[in-house]
Enzyme design. Structure first.
Site, PDB file in Angstrom:
ATOM      1  N   GLU A  48      36.102  20.680 -98.949  1.00  0.00           N
ATOM      2  CA  GLU A  48      35.633  19.843 -97.828  1.00  0.00           C
ATOM      3  C   GLU A  48      35.256  20.758 -96.678  1.00  0.00           C
ATOM      4  OE1 GLU A  48      39.168  17.627 -96.971  1.00  0.00           O
ATOM      5  OE2 GLU A  48      39.100  16.538 -98.852  1.00  0.00           O
ATOM      6  N   LYS A  53      35.679  22.224 -93.111  1.00  0.00           N
ATOM      7  CA  LYS A  53      36.774  22.274 -92.135  1.00  0.00           C
ATOM      8  C   LYS A  53      36.124  21.948 -90.793  1.00  0.00           C
ATOM      9  CE  LYS A  53      40.691  25.054 -90.589  1.00  0.00           C
ATOM     10  NZ  LYS A  53      40.729  24.536 -89.244  1.00  0.00           N
ATOM     11  N   ARG A 104      42.754  16.826 -85.059  1.00  0.00           N
ATOM     12  CA  ARG A 104      43.390  16.038 -86.117  1.00  0.00           C
ATOM     13  C   ARG A 104      43.807  14.680 -85.572  1.00  0.00           C
ATOM     14  NH1 ARG A 104      46.405  18.456 -90.510  1.00  0.00           N
ATOM     15  NH2 ARG A 104      46.698  16.838 -92.090  1.00  0.00           N
ATOM     16  N   ARG A 118      47.701  15.512 -83.401  1.00  0.00           N
ATOM     17  CA  ARG A 118      48.380  16.518 -84.228  1.00  0.00           C
ATOM     18  C   ARG A 118      49.854  16.653 -83.845  1.00  0.00           C
ATOM     19  NH1 ARG A 118      46.814  21.865 -86.348  1.00  0.00           N
ATOM     20  NH2 ARG A 118      48.766  22.927 -86.731  1.00  0.00           N
ATOM     21  N   PHE A 133      39.923  12.321 -94.372  1.00  0.00           N
ATOM     22  CA  PHE A 133      40.006  13.080 -95.620  1.00  0.00           C
ATOM     23  C   PHE A 133      41.247  12.752 -96.443  1.00  0.00           C
ATOM     24  CE2 PHE A 133      41.023  16.049 -92.055  1.00  0.00           C
ATOM     25  CZ  PHE A 133      42.386  16.139 -92.243  1.00  0.00           C
ATOM     26  N   LYS A 171      42.577  27.173 -96.155  1.00  0.00           N
ATOM     27  CA  LYS A 171      41.404  27.129 -95.269  1.00  0.00           C
ATOM     28  C   LYS A 171      40.686  28.457 -95.377  1.00  0.00           C
ATOM     29  CE  LYS A 171      44.632  28.195 -91.580  1.00  0.00           C
ATOM     30  NZ  LYS A 171      45.267  27.824 -90.344  1.00  0.00           N
TER      31      LYS A 171
HETATM   32  P1  AMP Z   1      44.525  25.200 -88.836  1.00  0.00           P
HETATM   33  O1  AMP Z   1      44.683  24.399 -87.569  1.00  0.00           O
HETATM   34  O2  AMP Z   1      43.609  26.383 -88.697  1.00  0.00           O
HETATM   35  O3  AMP Z   1      45.850  25.491 -89.505  1.00  0.00           O
HETATM   36  O4  AMP Z   1      43.750  24.291 -89.899  1.00  0.00           O
HETATM   37  C1  AMP Z   1      44.193  23.049 -90.256  1.00  0.00           C
HETATM   38  C2  AMP Z   1      43.492  22.013 -89.408  1.00  0.00           C
HETATM   39  O5  AMP Z   1      42.130  21.914 -89.787  1.00  0.00           O
HETATM   40  C3  AMP Z   1      44.020  20.631 -89.637  1.00  0.00           C
HETATM   41  O6  AMP Z   1      45.172  20.392 -88.861  1.00  0.00           O
HETATM   42  C4  AMP Z   1      42.865  19.754 -89.203  1.00  0.00           C
HETATM   43  O7  AMP Z   1      42.968  19.493 -87.807  1.00  0.00           O
HETATM   44  C5  AMP Z   1      41.644  20.638 -89.402  1.00  0.00           C
HETATM   45  N1  AMP Z   1      40.730  20.145 -90.440  1.00  0.00           N
HETATM   46  C6  AMP Z   1      39.394  20.051 -90.292  1.00  0.00           C
HETATM   47  N2  AMP Z   1      38.811  19.588 -91.404  1.00  0.00           N
HETATM   48  C7  AMP Z   1      39.798  19.364 -92.309  1.00  0.00           C
HETATM   49  C8  AMP Z   1      39.833  18.885 -93.654  1.00  0.00           C
HETATM   50  N3  AMP Z   1      38.713  18.571 -94.309  1.00  0.00           N
HETATM   51  N4  AMP Z   1      41.054  18.795 -94.258  1.00  0.00           N
HETATM   52  C9  AMP Z   1      42.187  19.126 -93.599  1.00  0.00           C
HETATM   53  N5  AMP Z   1      42.209  19.586 -92.324  1.00  0.00           N
HETATM   54  C10 AMP Z   1      41.033  19.714 -91.681  1.00  0.00           C
END
Ligand code: AMP
Length: 554
Positions: A250, A252, A257, A272, A342, A420
């Site tokens: 998907e 990102k 969130r 979040r 998602f 990610k």
């Molecule tokens: P990180 O904040 O870098 O740990 O990445 C995770 C965050 O990416 C999640 O908490 C979401 O806010 C964001 N995110 C964006 N797109 C997605 C997706 N398709 N699936 C899950 N998280 C996503």
């Protein structure tokens, strides 16, 4: 009923020690002792919270309101209170010293009437309920009464609780262990319950009254936000495919969130941090009502602020939406949000967290229109994944997520089932101040380096973390050669270097950390290059670290 004195005593004992095992023991004793009807409140109090994070109740007591209440209770001026806070460095000590002998209980007026934990809670609750015109002065009066009931040693913790800054160092981990110890239940079950309900109070009450079986029965429920599942960094697309086979890929999205709870026409949205942000996001609520057909659902997604060029706006703009309390619709026009769902955790009475991802996806598709869904492609084709990655970046998003198709939804976990993949973040130029000799065949090489940023006010170098993993023997040999002449001191394997060499360091994320004097740590630091042209005075400052931290998504 349990006296507030018992709570104050617990806090005082905890403040006097620093070992987390002893602190856990004291918290466990306290939780075991309190009246069962006050256990949920007490569990939150000990963490410095009055209401559960997910609740809509908000105390709304800032320092200035508290100072007014204290000034009124003590019969002194607000300036006197401010001075006391400045001198003691703590609002609690300021409160107890201002109130001193003044409280009614100390004077013997109401000696028989000990202030109970539930009374403190119900008065705080009344304060939270006061809104609108004249509410400030009613809040002050309520607090004034509360302070007049407290003894000076209770006032310390009452004042700190009023602004929800208890500062006794009891966080989620200690409370989890204390609940397990107090009620003789497995720590993993306490943890699970906490991730599902996000309410340590409910978990404590369940552990005490229903034991293991009760904890096992705890599940997701509507309008109680669940801790969000998090992602780890993928080394590469290839490694993710090797690990997962055909991951669900998907975008990102570069947004914020959201966890959305829907029951019929009522919709609530949590951030979040699981705060209820529904009132600030009427456009998201509307979209969910139109595009989600499930009667009941808990949905997970990202909401994106879209600029005029169709690309996502900076994260700070979204925060302006999330924090907005007044003129919300005006702001919604300026910064429109588009949500991409998602995941689905619950549908029409059934929890889905133990259902595999691809089945959850099918259910999600069956109850939400494509306009509100994040596209997903299940594929092991590296070229195809690379092209999705490129499209995401071209559209101004962060990169891609690679999800294990068979994985369950694990609340609050940063596991390997969600990876990610995104370009490296900014880099920082940091001074090398220390290091550690390697092990075995690397014993003659410096295996890791301690890095620091600069405090421009004092000229000091503030440690921010180490870099070491991922360096080849060849690089280590070269770096050891470069730095050997700068060794000031050695202690066992630890080395202190004269702060001369500057490394450019790439990293994944900046985190707050009590482990380093800078107050920050870097996640996944990687050496980009040695910056020979830079002197330590040119290295990045703590201010830049703070700025980068503030600019990150939360
Ligand atoms: P990180 O904040 O870098 O740990 O990445 C995770 C965050 O990416 C999640 O908490 C979401 O806010 C964001 N995110 C964006 N797109 C997605 C997706 N398709 N699936 C899950 N998280 C996503």
């Amino acid at each position: 009923m349990t006296s507030f004195q018992r709570f104050a005593e617990t806090c005082r004992r905890i403040e006097a020690i620093s070992g987390s095992i002893e602190i856990t023991g004291i918290v466990a004793d306290f939780l075991r002792d309190v009246d069962v009807g006050e256990l949920d409140i007490s569990t939150r109090f000990v963490m410095g919270r009055v209401f559960p994070v997910w609740s809509q109740e908000e105390l709304g007591i800032g320092p200035s309101l508290l100072y007014s209440a204290l000034a009124k209770s003590a019969g002194v001026s607000e300036k006197d209170i401010e001075n006391l806070v400045r001198d003691t460095g703590d609002v609690g000590l300021a409160a107890s010293s201002a109130l001193g002998a003044k409280t009614r209980r100390t004077l013997g007026f109401v000696e028989e009437e000990a202030l109970s934990i539930s009374e403190v809670y119900s008065r705080f609750s009344a304060v939270a309920g006061m809104t609108g015109k004249g509410s400030q002065s009613s809040k002050i009066n309520k607090l004034k009464y509360l302070f007049s009931m407290a003894k000076p040693d209770e006032a310390v913790y009452l004042a700190r609780l009023a602004i929800e800054e208890l500062r006794i160092g009891v966080g989620e981990g200690i409370v989890r262990d204390a609940i397990a110890a107090a009620f003789n239940v497995p720590v993993e079950l306490v943890e699970r319950g906490y991730m599902l309900t996000n309410d340590p109070g409910i978990v404590a009450v369940t552990a005490r009254s229903e034991g293991e079986n009760g904890l096992l029965r705890l599940g997701v429920s509507l309008f109680k936000p669940v801790k969000m599942m998090l992602a780890q960094v993928a080394e590469s697309i290839e490694s993710a495919v090797t690990e997962m086979g055909a991951p669900a890929v998907e975008w990102k999205f570069d947004g914020a969130r959201v966890q959305i709870h829907k029951s019929g026409d009522s919709v609530r949205i949590y951030s979040r941090r699981l705060e209820n942000v529904t009132a600030s996001l009427p456009d998201v609520v509307r979209a969910v009502k139109v595009e989600v057909t499930a009667r009941e659902a808990i949905l997970d997604g990202e909401t994106v602020a879209t600029g005029e060029n169709g690309k996502p706006m900076a994260f700070q703009e979204i925060l302006r939406r999330f924090r907005r309390k007044y003129n919300v619709s005006e702001m919604a026009q300026k910064i429109p949000l588009h949500t991409r769902l998602f995941d689905i955790l619950y549908k029409d009475g059934k929890s889905l967290i133990d259902t595999p991802l691809l089945m959850r996806r099918q259910l999600l598709e069956s109850c939400a229109s494509s306009g509100i869904l994040a596209s997903q492609k299940v594929t092991s084709d590296i070229a195809e994944i690379n092209s999705i990655y490129q499209q995401a970046l071209d559209a101004g998003h962060e990169g891609i997520m690679l999800k294990n198709p068979a994985s369950l939804y694990t609340p609050g976990k940063r596991g390997k089932n969600w990876l990610k993949f995104k370009p490296l973040m900014e880099t920082l130029d940091l001074v090398v101040i220390g290091g550690e000799w390697g092990e075995g065949r690397r014993a003659h090489l410096v295996g890791s380096y301690m890095l620091a940023c600069r405090d421009p006010d004092t000229g000091e170098f503030l440690p921010i973390g180490r870099v070491g993993t991922g360096l080849t023997d060849e690089m280590l040999t070269e770096l050891t050669g470069l730095l050997k002449a700068l060794i000031i001191r050695e202690n066992g394997k630890l080395i202190e270097f004269e702060p001369k060499k500057v490394f450019e360091i790439a990293f994944e994320e900046i985190q707050k950390s009590p482990n380093y004097d800078s107050g920050f740590a870097l996640r996944f630091p990687r050496l980009v290059r040695v910056r020979d042209e830079k002197s330590p005075d040119d290295c990045d400052t703590i201010e830049r670290v703070e700025q980068l931290y503030a600019g990150q998504r939360t």
